[in-house]
Design a protein around this motif. Structure first.
Motif, PDB file in Angstrom:
ATOM      1  N   ASP A  32       0.823  -1.212   0.000  1.00 27.33           N
ATOM      2  CA  ASP A  32       0.000   0.000   0.000  1.00 27.33           C
ATOM      3  C   ASP A  32       0.852   1.255   0.000  1.00 27.33           C
ATOM      4  O   ASP A  32       0.555   2.226  -0.677  1.00 27.33           O
ATOM      5  CB  ASP A  32      -0.935   0.012   1.203  1.00 27.33           C
ATOM      6  CG  ASP A  32      -2.037  -1.032   1.046  1.00 27.33           C
ATOM      7  OD1 ASP A  32      -2.287  -1.438  -0.107  1.00 27.33           O
ATOM      8  OD2 ASP A  32      -2.624  -1.425   2.075  1.00 27.33           O
ATOM      9  N   SER A  33       1.938   1.248   0.806  1.00 24.92           N
ATOM     10  CA  SER A  33       2.785   2.434   0.898  1.00 24.92           C
ATOM     11  C   SER A  33       3.484   2.702  -0.416  1.00 24.92           C
ATOM     12  O   SER A  33       3.625   3.835  -0.853  1.00 24.92           O
ATOM     13  CB  SER A  33       3.810   2.260   2.016  1.00 24.92           C
ATOM     14  OG  SER A  33       3.152   2.100   3.254  1.00 24.92           O
ATOM     15  N   ALA A  34       3.944   1.630  -1.068  1.00 25.91           N
ATOM     16  CA  ALA A  34       4.647   1.810  -2.331  1.00 25.91           C
ATOM     17  C   ALA A  34       3.713   2.379  -3.397  1.00 25.91           C
ATOM     18  O   ALA A  34       4.090   3.241  -4.167  1.00 25.91           O
ATOM     19  CB  ALA A  34       5.229   0.476  -2.797  1.00 25.91           C
ATOM     20  N   THR A 129      14.459  10.559   5.399  1.00 26.04           N
ATOM     21  CA  THR A 129      13.631   9.894   4.391  1.00 26.04           C
ATOM     22  C   THR A 129      12.320   9.427   4.986  1.00 26.04           C
ATOM     23  O   THR A 129      11.254   9.558   4.360  1.00 26.04           O
ATOM     24  CB  THR A 129      14.396   8.707   3.797  1.00 26.04           C
ATOM     25  OG1 THR A 129      15.726   9.100   3.457  1.00 26.04           O
ATOM     26  CG2 THR A 129      13.696   8.190   2.551  1.00 26.04           C
ATOM     27  N   MET A 130      12.367   8.889   6.194  1.00 26.74           N
ATOM     28  CA  MET A 130      11.140   8.443   6.851  1.00 26.74           C
ATOM     29  C   MET A 130      10.226   9.634   7.159  1.00 26.74           C
ATOM     30  O   MET A 130       9.009   9.558   6.989  1.00 26.74           O
ATOM     31  CB  MET A 130      11.487   7.683   8.128  1.00 26.74           C
ATOM     32  CG  MET A 130      12.171   6.345   7.889  1.00 26.74           C
ATOM     33  SD  MET A 130      12.753   5.569   9.417  1.00 26.74           S
ATOM     34  CE  MET A 130      11.183   5.222  10.217  1.00 26.74           C
ATOM     35  N   GLN A 131      10.831  10.729   7.622  1.00 25.84           N
ATOM     36  CA  GLN A 131      10.017  11.922   7.883  1.00 25.84           C
ATOM     37  C   GLN A 131       9.370  12.443   6.604  1.00 25.84           C
ATOM     38  O   GLN A 131       8.211  12.867   6.608  1.00 25.84           O
ATOM     39  CB  GLN A 131      10.895  13.013   8.509  1.00 25.84           C
ATOM     40  CG  GLN A 131      11.394  12.677   9.909  1.00 25.84           C
ATOM     41  CD  GLN A 131      12.248  13.793  10.478  1.00 25.84           C
ATOM     42  OE1 GLN A 131      11.845  14.949  10.513  1.00 25.84           O
ATOM     43  NE2 GLN A 131      13.449  13.444  10.936  1.00 25.84           N
ATOM     44  N   LEU A 132      10.120  12.402   5.491  1.00 25.46           N
ATOM     45  CA  LEU A 132       9.563  12.831   4.215  1.00 25.46           C
ATOM     46  C   LEU A 132       8.395  11.932   3.810  1.00 25.46           C
ATOM     47  O   LEU A 132       7.368  12.416   3.315  1.00 25.46           O
ATOM     48  CB  LEU A 132      10.641  12.819   3.133  1.00 25.46           C
ATOM     49  CG  LEU A 132      10.162  13.168   1.722  1.00 25.46           C
ATOM     50  CD1 LEU A 132       9.578  14.578   1.669  1.00 25.46           C
ATOM     51  CD2 LEU A 132      11.311  13.029   0.714  1.00 25.46           C
ATOM     52  N   ALA A 133       8.531  10.627   4.036  1.00 23.64           N
ATOM     53  CA  ALA A 133       7.446   9.700   3.724  1.00 23.64           C
ATOM     54  C   ALA A 133       6.190  10.071   4.498  1.00 23.64           C
ATOM     55  O   ALA A 133       5.070  10.010   3.969  1.00 23.64           O
ATOM     56  CB  ALA A 133       7.878   8.268   4.040  1.00 23.64           C
ATOM     57  N   LEU A 153       5.297   1.288  10.439  1.00 25.86           N
ATOM     58  CA  LEU A 153       5.711   0.297   9.461  1.00 25.86           C
ATOM     59  C   LEU A 153       5.527   0.823   8.038  1.00 25.86           C
ATOM     60  O   LEU A 153       6.379   0.647   7.170  1.00 25.86           O
ATOM     61  CB  LEU A 153       4.900  -0.988   9.658  1.00 25.86           C
ATOM     62  CG  LEU A 153       5.183  -1.771  10.945  1.00 25.86           C
ATOM     63  CD1 LEU A 153       4.200  -2.912  11.091  1.00 25.86           C
ATOM     64  CD2 LEU A 153       6.614  -2.286  10.953  1.00 25.86           C
ATOM     65  N   GLY A 154       4.387   1.481   7.821  1.00 28.58           N
ATOM     66  CA  GLY A 154       4.152   2.066   6.504  1.00 28.58           C
ATOM     67  C   GLY A 154       5.160   3.148   6.184  1.00 28.58           C
ATOM     68  O   GLY A 154       5.625   3.282   5.044  1.00 28.58           O
ATOM     69  N   GLN A 155       5.533   3.930   7.174  1.00 26.54           N
ATOM     70  CA  GLN A 155       6.529   4.983   7.000  1.00 26.54           C
ATOM     71  C   GLN A 155       7.877   4.379   6.618  1.00 26.54           C
ATOM     72  O   GLN A 155       8.579   4.872   5.731  1.00 26.54           O
ATOM     73  CB  GLN A 155       6.638   5.795   8.284  1.00 26.54           C
ATOM     74  CG  GLN A 155       7.555   7.001   8.202  1.00 26.54           C
ATOM     75  CD  GLN A 155       7.673   7.717   9.541  1.00 26.54           C
ATOM     76  OE1 GLN A 155       7.431   7.119  10.597  1.00 26.54           O
ATOM     77  NE2 GLN A 155       8.038   8.981   9.502  1.00 26.54           N
ATOM     78  N   THR A 156       8.231   3.269   7.275  1.00 27.69           N
ATOM     79  CA  THR A 156       9.491   2.596   6.982  1.00 27.69           C
ATOM     80  C   THR A 156       9.489   2.032   5.565  1.00 27.69           C
ATOM     81  O   THR A 156      10.466   2.172   4.818  1.00 27.69           O
ATOM     82  CB  THR A 156       9.723   1.461   7.996  1.00 27.69           C
ATOM     83  OG1 THR A 156       9.707   2.005   9.309  1.00 27.69           O
ATOM     84  CG2 THR A 156      11.040   0.768   7.746  1.00 27.69           C
ATOM     85  N   ALA A 157       8.379   1.400   5.178  1.00 21.19           N
ATOM     86  CA  ALA A 157       8.290   0.843   3.832  1.00 21.19           C
ATOM     87  C   ALA A 157       8.379   1.939   2.777  1.00 21.19           C
ATOM     88  O   ALA A 157       9.074   1.799   1.764  1.00 21.19           O
ATOM     89  CB  ALA A 157       6.981   0.071   3.688  1.00 21.19           C
ATOM     90  N   SER A 158       7.671   3.059   2.995  1.00 21.31           N
ATOM     91  CA  SER A 158       7.711   4.170   2.046  1.00 21.31           C
ATOM     92  C   SER A 158       9.102   4.764   1.950  1.00 21.31           C
ATOM     93  O   SER A 158       9.554   5.155   0.866  1.00 21.31           O
ATOM     94  CB  SER A 158       6.716   5.258   2.466  1.00 21.31           C
ATOM     95  OG  SER A 158       5.389   4.813   2.319  1.00 21.31           O
ATOM     96  N   ALA A 159       9.788   4.854   3.080  1.00 22.74           N
ATOM     97  CA  ALA A 159      11.140   5.403   3.074  1.00 22.74           C
ATOM     98  C   ALA A 159      12.061   4.559   2.211  1.00 22.74           C
ATOM     99  O   ALA A 159      12.878   5.083   1.438  1.00 22.74           O
ATOM    100  CB  ALA A 159      11.667   5.501   4.499  1.00 22.74           C
ATOM    101  N   GLN A 160      11.942   3.255   2.324  1.00 19.66           N
ATOM    102  CA  GLN A 160      12.799   2.387   1.517  1.00 19.66           C
ATOM    103  C   GLN A 160      12.445   2.485   0.036  1.00 19.66           C
ATOM    104  O   GLN A 160      13.312   2.438  -0.835  1.00 19.66           O
ATOM    105  CB  GLN A 160      12.675   0.946   2.013  1.00 19.66           C
ATOM    106  CG  GLN A 160      13.277   0.759   3.413  1.00 19.66           C
ATOM    107  CD  GLN A 160      13.243  -0.677   3.885  1.00 19.66           C
ATOM    108  OE1 GLN A 160      12.254  -1.378   3.664  1.00 19.66           O
ATOM    109  NE2 GLN A 160      14.308  -1.106   4.515  1.00 19.66           N
TER     110      GLN A 160
END
Length: 753
Positions: A32-34, A129-133, A153-160
């Motif tokens: 979902d995050s991607a 990057t996580m904050q930007l996500a 978790l979604g923030q971490t996935a989006s950051a990656q």
């Protein structure tokens, strides 16, 4: 052989467990995050600042106007245009391993988890990057109670995902433009402009340290911000930082208020475009930034010079004759001079005074009712209307007798204009003005014969465009303020008047000699290049105008008071005209202006004006012989007065309707009569206004308020407001006759001289 046993430290084991846990849970949140992630270009193009920038035709900044009151976002700033000190300070403060990790700083995550286990305090594990996500995805934004586990978790996935799709410089650039700061401020541009009064590229190390501290704690107290900023500054300067000075600096910075919501040289243009168009980051206009700045400066300077004459407001517009593009638009005199700075007097409705006369004469010429050489009677007139008698007057109640239409228009005589309107009719004139783009709330019959003298209301923009139509051979097209996306697009023209009539009127308005009777040959209206110009003044000196055009440009100027209060001692050549002349001279510093070529169907021929009566060899002609333009078929070589009008001509200097022969036996004043009220015309320079006194008798001396001022049967007097006693006396000083009169001047304050 026994295998060696690997013994892990508690920290290492914890780190591996944490990674394994995250890897398991990320599978659920990653998809979902991607899918919710966007490209860098999409984020940048979708960015909406809270200000709209108004640009000139070449992209130069004219004005900045706040259009979103809910948040303060500046313009998107490229990373290269952000201070290196701020970039470094932010990384040191928020994410030291930013250039090393792939979106998640696992070392920081481990430290944070281990510290939480032992209830100790440490820096958070959230990377830039996580904050930007979290800033990009509405579902991942932090609430008052913090983020949930699934949000983290979604923030971490989006950051990656961001790290795989974006470059590091793009991540840092987007973060700096989207990060919330103190109060309503979002992004580095709004923060730099508001707190430090400068662009983001100019921030030094001390300012960068304070900015980085605000990223960590946007609404912290000054002491906390100072403490954090001191740590950042030490990191930037290898441990050297004056924290006491930084405390004072930080306190002062945090007390600064938001920078003004509207800033620049085109506030009314900005509001006009934002109000009528869709929300945009920037709007390219047809204005010229150098011309706009000069126009603003010139208007302000001249109005300051008129400040002692009760003049507060003014407006100015410049049009390109060929395209209709607005090149300058100054809606008011601004906050310092005006009490109504927000009112746009380019579009406000005001009475135009004599500036409507050119359109009236153009219509009469086009309809072949008159020619430029036709003789019009300037004498007392009483016109019956449904509301009673309408009695037009000239400025001093003195009439000029018979004058040509050229002289009547150029010298701005009122009575001949009204007589011309009688021929045309108010209703037909109103319809003609509508063709010029001057819409009125009422029909011509509502205004009656006063329409010839500008009793209706028009806007400066519409009036300027009507004069532009005269300069374009009687064709009109709409004006344009927003720059067209297709530069080659041509205006849509429609006819407004016969081009031959437009040419003749333009020739009259450019004729310095014809204008000399009222304004002199060396007035401010006489430019060194070809221009056609007309001034106008409304009733009681409430509005003063200067309207005119050159070969390429049309310039319109209005001065007055928003309240409608009259100005004091301001004439047609001291009010708006100097501003008009200054702008015209600026436009033609290096660019010539030549007279237009006559259209087909015109005839230029010499004309002479015969003297009145049968004794043409002794009486002076009405006007000097000259070459005159005619619509083909209306030309004639000689103009004379009908014998029935001779008596009126004989009394033109007296201003009387009565043509009876005076009693030659007794010395007496024949003009003006006692009780006369003389109204000074504010549209004519004061030193050009004279009252003519006429008497019968010989060896006469004239006395004004007890002081001698002239000798002979005729006298000229420069009028002064007030009540006066005029006498004629003989050589011994005996009073032979006297009259009492009053001079009134628009804008004259009672009790002041």
């Amino acid at each position: 052989m026994a295998h060696p046993t690997l013994i892990l430290s508690p920290a290492t084991a914890s780190a591996r467990c944490i990674r394994l846990l995250f890897a398991t849970l990320l599978i659920a949140a990653y998809a979902d995050s991607a899918r919710a992630s966007a490209t860098f270009n999409e984020v940048r193009s979708g960015y909406q600042p809270s200000d709209t920038l108004i640009l000139d035709r070449n992209g130069a900044l004219l004005h900045r106007l706040r259009t979103d009151a809910s948040v303060r976002r500046g313009q998107w700033v490229a990373l290269a245009d952000i201070s290196p000190a701020l970039r470094t300070a932010l990384v040191l403060s928020e994410d030291k391993r930013f250039y090393e990790h792939s979106g998640v700083d696992w070392q920081a995550v481990t430290s944070a988890a281990w510290a939480n286990l032992w209830n100790s305090k440490t820096r958070g594990a959230s990377t830039i990057t996580m904050q930007l996500a979290g800033l990009l995805d509405e579902d991942l934004k932090r609430s008052a109670g913090g983020r949930s586990l699934m949000q983290k978790l979604g923030q971490t996935a989006s950051a990656q995902w961001l790290e795989r799709s974006w470059r590091k410089d793009q991540i840092l650039e987007a973060y700096l433009n989207l990060v919330p700061l103190k109060g309503e401020l979002v992004g580095v541009d709004a923060m730099s402009q508001t707190l430090f009064g400068k662009a983001a590229h100019g921030l030094d190390a001390r300012e960068a340290a304070v900015a980085a501290a605000l990223v960590r704690a946007p609404n912290a107290k000054p002491a906390q911000v100072t403490q954090r900023a001191c740590e950042v500054l030490k990191s930037l300067q290898s441990g050297r930082a004056d924290c006491e000075a930084l405390d004072l600096f930080t306190t002062a910075v945090l007390q600064r208020r938001d920078y003004t919501a509207s800033e620049g040289v085109a506030p009314h243009v900005a509001r006009q475009l934002v109000r009528t168009g869709a929300k945009q980051v920037s709007i390219r206009t047809t204005l010229s930034a150098p011309l706009q700045r000069f126009a603003v400066q010139t208007l302000h300077q001249h109005l300051r010079e008129l400040s002692g004459r009760h003049v507060e407001d003014g407006a100015l517009v410049v049009l390109d004759n060929a395209t209709g593009e607005v090149l300058a638009w100054v809606g008011s005199s601004g906050d310092i001079l005006s009490n109504a700075a927000d009112v746009d007097f380019v579009t406000a409705l005001r009475q135009p005074g004599s500036t409507l006369k050119p359109f009236l004469y153009a219509q009469a010429i086009a309809e072949r009712r008159i020619t430029a050489a036709s003789l019009l009677e300037d004498s007392g007139a009483q016109i019956q209307t449904s509301g009673g008698l309408y009695i037009p007057q000239n400025y001093d109640h003195q009439f000029k007798g018979w004058v040509s239409a050229r002289t009547a228009l150029a010298a701005s005589l009122n009575v001949p204009a009204v007589r011309t309107l009688v021929m045309v009719s108010p209703d037909a004139f109103e319809k003609q003005l509508v063709k010029f783009g001057l819409p009125f709330k009422e029909g011509g019959d509502y205004y009656g014969y006063s329409l010839a003298l500008g009793s209706a209301e028009v806007s400066l923009l519409n009036l300027a465009n009507a004069y532009r139509a005269l300069g374009n051979g009687g064709r009109t097209s709409p004006t344009t303020l927003a720059l067209k996306t297709t530069p080659d697009a041509k205006p849509t023209w429609r006819p407004a008047i016969d081009p031959r009539a437009a040419f003749i009127v333009g020739d009259i308005l450019s004729d310095t000699n014809a204008r000399a009777r009222t304004f002199g040959t060396d007035s401010i209206l006489a430019t060194r290049f070809w221009t056609a110009v007309k001034t106008g003044t409304s009733k009681d000196m409430r509005d003063n105008w200067a309207m005119g055009y050159s070969q390429r440009y049309t310039v319109g100027v209005w001065v007055g008071n928003a309240s409608g209060a009259p100005m004091w001692d301001v004439s047609g050549t001291t009010g708006a005209a100097p501003i008009w002349a200054a702008v015209m001279n600026y436009l033609h510093k290096t660019e010539p202006s030549r007279a237009p070529k006559p259209p087909a169907g015109l005839v230029l021929m010499p004309v002479q004006f015969a003297a009145p009566g049968s004794k043409a060899d002794t009486a002076p002609p009405l006007e000097a012989t000259r070459a005159e333009w005619f619509v083909q078929g209306t030309q004639q070589a000689s103009f004379a007065i009908h014998s029935g009008a001779i008596s009126v001509y004989a009394t033109r200097a007296r201003g009387q309707n009565d043509s009876n022969a005076p009693d030659k036996q007794a010395a007496r004043i024949t003009a003006p009569t006692t009780g006369t009220i003389i109204a000074l015309d504010p549209d004519i320079p004061p030193n050009r206004q004279r009252v003519s006194f006429v008497a019968d008798g010989t060896n006469l001396r004239w006395v004004m308020d007890g002081k001698p001022f002239a000798k002979g049967a005729n006298a000229q007097w420069l009028p002064w407001p007030g009540r006066h006693v005029v006498q004629i006396v003989d050589a011994r000083g005996a009073v032979l006759d006297e009259v009492r009169l009053e001079v009134r001047g628009a804008g004259v304050v009672m009790g002041k001289r």
